[in-house]
Design a protein around this motif. Structure first.
Motif, PDB file in Angstrom:
ATOM      1  N   MET A   1      -4.661 -14.059  19.308  1.00 25.67           N
ATOM      2  CA  MET A   1      -3.677 -13.970  18.241  1.00 25.67           C
ATOM      3  C   MET A   1      -4.264 -13.136  17.110  1.00 25.67           C
ATOM      4  O   MET A   1      -5.332 -13.422  16.605  1.00 25.67           O
ATOM      5  CB  MET A   1      -3.362 -15.377  17.741  1.00 25.67           C
ATOM      6  N   SER A   2      -3.557 -12.079  16.735  1.00 22.71           N
ATOM      7  CA  SER A   2      -4.053 -11.260  15.637  1.00 22.71           C
ATOM      8  C   SER A   2      -3.490 -11.770  14.318  1.00 22.71           C
ATOM      9  O   SER A   2      -2.401 -12.350  14.272  1.00 22.71           O
ATOM     10  CB  SER A   2      -3.669  -9.799  15.851  1.00 22.71           C
ATOM     11  N   ARG A   3      -4.252 -11.568  13.288  1.00 23.74           N
ATOM     12  CA  ARG A   3      -3.840 -12.002  11.955  1.00 23.74           C
ATOM     13  C   ARG A   3      -3.588 -10.768  11.101  1.00 23.74           C
ATOM     14  O   ARG A   3      -4.495 -10.000  10.847  1.00 23.74           O
ATOM     15  CB  ARG A   3      -4.910 -12.856  11.301  1.00 23.74           C
ATOM     16  N   ASP A   4      -2.375 -10.592  10.692  1.00 19.39           N
ATOM     17  CA  ASP A   4      -2.003  -9.494   9.815  1.00 19.39           C
ATOM     18  C   ASP A   4      -1.896 -10.058   8.406  1.00 19.39           C
ATOM     19  O   ASP A   4      -1.014 -10.876   8.134  1.00 19.39           O
ATOM     20  CB  ASP A   4      -0.673  -8.899  10.261  1.00 19.39           C
ATOM     21  N   PRO A   5      -2.790  -9.644   7.483  1.00 22.36           N
ATOM     22  CA  PRO A   5      -2.759 -10.216   6.128  1.00 22.36           C
ATOM     23  C   PRO A   5      -1.411 -10.054   5.440  1.00 22.36           C
ATOM     24  O   PRO A   5      -0.986 -10.933   4.705  1.00 22.36           O
ATOM     25  CB  PRO A   5      -3.845  -9.432   5.383  1.00 22.36           C
ATOM     26  N   LEU A   6      -0.731  -8.945   5.692  1.00 27.25           N
ATOM     27  CA  LEU A   6       0.578  -8.744   5.058  1.00 27.25           C
ATOM     28  C   LEU A   6       1.584  -9.753   5.572  1.00 27.25           C
ATOM     29  O   LEU A   6       2.397 -10.298   4.815  1.00 27.25           O
ATOM     30  CB  LEU A   6       1.067  -7.317   5.305  1.00 27.25           C
ATOM     31  N   ALA A   7       1.545 -10.039   6.871  1.00 27.91           N
ATOM     32  CA  ALA A   7       2.480 -11.007   7.443  1.00 27.91           C
ATOM     33  C   ALA A   7       2.149 -12.422   6.974  1.00 27.91           C
ATOM     34  O   ALA A   7       3.063 -13.226   6.738  1.00 27.91           O
ATOM     35  CB  ALA A   7       2.439 -10.925   8.967  1.00 27.91           C
ATOM     36  N   LEU A   8       0.877 -12.729   6.828  1.00 28.34           N
ATOM     37  CA  LEU A   8       0.479 -14.079   6.423  1.00 28.34           C
ATOM     38  C   LEU A   8       1.047 -14.443   5.048  1.00 28.34           C
ATOM     39  O   LEU A   8       1.412 -15.595   4.803  1.00 28.34           O
ATOM     40  CB  LEU A   8      -1.044 -14.211   6.401  1.00 28.34           C
ATOM     41  N   VAL A   9       1.107 -13.476   4.152  1.00 31.80           N
ATOM     42  CA  VAL A   9       1.610 -13.765   2.803  1.00 31.80           C
ATOM     43  C   VAL A   9       3.040 -13.247   2.607  1.00 31.80           C
ATOM     44  O   VAL A   9       3.577 -13.275   1.511  1.00 31.80           O
ATOM     45  CB  VAL A   9       0.687 -13.172   1.713  1.00 31.80           C
ATOM     46  N   ARG A  10       3.644 -12.793   3.693  1.00 31.24           N
ATOM     47  CA  ARG A  10       5.028 -12.277   3.681  1.00 31.24           C
ATOM     48  C   ARG A  10       5.200 -11.165   2.642  1.00 31.24           C
ATOM     49  O   ARG A  10       6.181 -11.128   1.904  1.00 31.24           O
ATOM     50  CB  ARG A  10       6.016 -13.404   3.432  1.00 31.24           C
ATOM     51  N   ALA A  11       4.195 -10.284   2.581  1.00 28.06           N
ATOM     52  CA  ALA A  11       4.228  -9.187   1.620  1.00 28.06           C
ATOM     53  C   ALA A  11       5.017  -8.007   2.181  1.00 28.06           C
ATOM     54  O   ALA A  11       5.006  -7.761   3.388  1.00 28.06           O
ATOM     55  CB  ALA A  11       2.795  -8.742   1.299  1.00 28.06           C
ATOM     56  N   HIS A  12       5.696  -7.320   1.296  1.00 25.93           N
ATOM     57  CA  HIS A  12       6.445  -6.118   1.670  1.00 25.93           C
ATOM     58  C   HIS A  12       6.067  -5.014   0.687  1.00 25.93           C
ATOM     59  O   HIS A  12       6.842  -4.700  -0.223  1.00 25.93           O
ATOM     60  CB  HIS A  12       7.951  -6.388   1.634  1.00 25.93           C
ATOM     61  N   PRO A  13       4.859  -4.479   0.839  1.00 26.92           N
ATOM     62  CA  PRO A  13       4.405  -3.470  -0.121  1.00 26.92           C
ATOM     63  C   PRO A  13       5.217  -2.187  -0.023  1.00 26.92           C
ATOM     64  O   PRO A  13       5.836  -1.904   1.004  1.00 26.92           O
ATOM     65  CB  PRO A  13       2.949  -3.220   0.299  1.00 26.92           C
ATOM     66  N   GLY A  14       5.200  -1.426  -1.097  1.00 30.55           N
ATOM     67  CA  GLY A  14       5.848  -0.122  -1.113  1.00 30.55           C
ATOM     68  C   GLY A  14       5.140   0.823  -0.162  1.00 30.55           C
ATOM     69  O   GLY A  14       4.180   0.437   0.516  1.00 30.55           O
ATOM     70  N   PRO A  15       5.606   2.046  -0.117  1.00 27.90           N
ATOM     71  CA  PRO A  15       5.019   2.997   0.828  1.00 27.90           C
ATOM     72  C   PRO A  15       3.560   3.320   0.503  1.00 27.90           C
ATOM     73  O   PRO A  15       3.151   3.308  -0.658  1.00 27.90           O
ATOM     74  CB  PRO A  15       5.898   4.234   0.682  1.00 27.90           C
ATOM     75  N   ALA A  16       2.829   3.602   1.554  1.00 32.00           N
ATOM     76  CA  ALA A  16       1.425   3.994   1.390  1.00 32.00           C
ATOM     77  C   ALA A  16       1.333   5.347   0.700  1.00 32.00           C
ATOM     78  O   ALA A  16       2.289   6.122   0.702  1.00 32.00           O
ATOM     79  CB  ALA A  16       0.742   4.046   2.758  1.00 32.00           C
ATOM     80  N   PHE A  17       0.192   5.587   0.092  1.00 34.83           N
ATOM     81  CA  PHE A  17      -0.057   6.873  -0.561  1.00 34.83           C
ATOM     82  C   PHE A  17      -1.520   7.230  -0.321  1.00 34.83           C
ATOM     83  O   PHE A  17      -2.242   6.486   0.349  1.00 34.83           O
ATOM     84  CB  PHE A  17       0.266   6.787  -2.064  1.00 34.83           C
ATOM     85  N   GLU A  18      -1.927   8.340  -0.859  1.00 37.73           N
ATOM     86  CA  GLU A  18      -3.320   8.761  -0.708  1.00 37.73           C
ATOM     87  C   GLU A  18      -3.940   9.069  -2.065  1.00 37.73           C
ATOM     88  O   GLU A  18      -3.247   9.496  -2.986  1.00 37.73           O
ATOM     89  CB  GLU A  18      -3.418  10.020   0.164  1.00 37.73           C
ATOM     90  N   PHE A  19      -5.225   8.834  -2.164  1.00 38.35           N
ATOM     91  CA  PHE A  19      -6.030   9.358  -3.270  1.00 38.35           C
ATOM     92  C   PHE A  19      -7.206  10.067  -2.625  1.00 38.35           C
ATOM     93  O   PHE A  19      -7.400   9.979  -1.410  1.00 38.35           O
ATOM     94  CB  PHE A  19      -6.466   8.250  -4.242  1.00 38.35           C
ATOM     95  N   SER A  20      -7.955  10.805  -3.405  1.00 37.95           N
ATOM     96  CA  SER A  20      -9.077  11.514  -2.794  1.00 37.95           C
ATOM     97  C   SER A  20     -10.383  10.838  -3.165  1.00 37.95           C
ATOM     98  O   SER A  20     -10.542  10.333  -4.285  1.00 37.95           O
ATOM     99  CB  SER A  20      -9.103  12.981  -3.210  1.00 37.95           C
ATOM    100  N   PHE A  21     -11.286  10.804  -2.223  1.00 40.18           N
ATOM    101  CA  PHE A  21     -12.627  10.291  -2.459  1.00 40.18           C
ATOM    102  C   PHE A  21     -13.617  11.347  -1.989  1.00 40.18           C
ATOM    103  O   PHE A  21     -13.627  11.700  -0.803  1.00 40.18           O
ATOM    104  CB  PHE A  21     -12.862   8.982  -1.701  1.00 40.18           C
ATOM    105  N   ASP A  22     -14.391  11.858  -2.916  1.00 39.97           N
ATOM    106  CA  ASP A  22     -15.334  12.953  -2.611  1.00 39.97           C
ATOM    107  C   ASP A  22     -14.630  14.068  -1.846  1.00 39.97           C
ATOM    108  O   ASP A  22     -15.198  14.654  -0.912  1.00 39.97           O
ATOM    109  CB  ASP A  22     -16.550  12.422  -1.841  1.00 39.97           C
ATOM    110  N   GLY A  23     -13.394  14.332  -2.240  1.00 40.86           N
ATOM    111  CA  GLY A  23     -12.650  15.441  -1.665  1.00 40.86           C
ATOM    112  C   GLY A  23     -11.907  15.138  -0.379  1.00 40.86           C
ATOM    113  O   GLY A  23     -11.222  16.004   0.151  1.00 40.86           O
ATOM    114  N   GLU A  24     -12.034  13.911   0.130  1.00 40.69           N
ATOM    115  CA  GLU A  24     -11.348  13.554   1.376  1.00 40.69           C
ATOM    116  C   GLU A  24     -10.213  12.578   1.074  1.00 40.69           C
ATOM    117  O   GLU A  24     -10.353  11.702   0.226  1.00 40.69           O
ATOM    118  CB  GLU A  24     -12.327  12.910   2.356  1.00 40.69           C
ATOM    119  N   PRO A  25      -9.083  12.691   1.776  1.00 37.18           N
ATOM    120  CA  PRO A  25      -7.967  11.778   1.535  1.00 37.18           C
ATOM    121  C   PRO A  25      -8.268  10.358   2.030  1.00 37.18           C
ATOM    122  O   PRO A  25      -8.871  10.177   3.089  1.00 37.18           O
ATOM    123  CB  PRO A  25      -6.821  12.403   2.333  1.00 37.18           C
TER     124      PRO A  25
END
Ligand code: FES
Length: 103
Positions: A1-25
């Motif tokens: 059985m896999s545990r998805d943290p988002l499902a465990l707390v019934r979270a519905h976050p907005g869309p993913a985005f990116e930031f850069s770290f040392d020039g990499e997304p």
């Protein structure tokens, strides 16, 4: 059985985005800290100590130890465990005090 943290707390976050770290997304979700996003991307260290250059990353995760410092949008000494990742943000490894990176 896999545990998805988002499902465990019934979270519905907005869309993913990116930031850069040392020039990499790096992918992140709204509300996610910089440290959590870096961890999720497989990065465990993002700072080097002042005198010996030893690698550091998140240790306490609650803003107490200062091991997780990064340069965020040109500002050194930002605690990655407390700072939220923002779309298009620029995060960099902090070398020593971080002030040598400021022009
Ligand atoms: S991990 Fe300790 S202050 Fe961020």
């Amino acid at each position: 059985m896999s545990r998805d943290p988002l499902a465990l707390v019934r979270a519905h976050p907005g869309p993913a985005f990116e930031f850069s770290f040392d020039g990499e997304p790096v992918p992140a979700l709204p509300g996610q800290s910089i440290a959590a996003a870096l961890w999720a991307s497989g990065r465990l260290s993002w700072r080097r100590t002042r005198h010996t250059g030893r690698p550091r990353g998140a240790f306490c995760g609650i803003g107490v130890c200062f091991d997780c410092l990064v340069v965020s949008d040109g500002q050194p000494n930002v605690r990655a465990c407390l700072a939220r990742a923002v779309p298009g943000g620029t995060v960099a490894t902090q070398e020593g005090t971080g002030y040598a990176q400021i022009q």
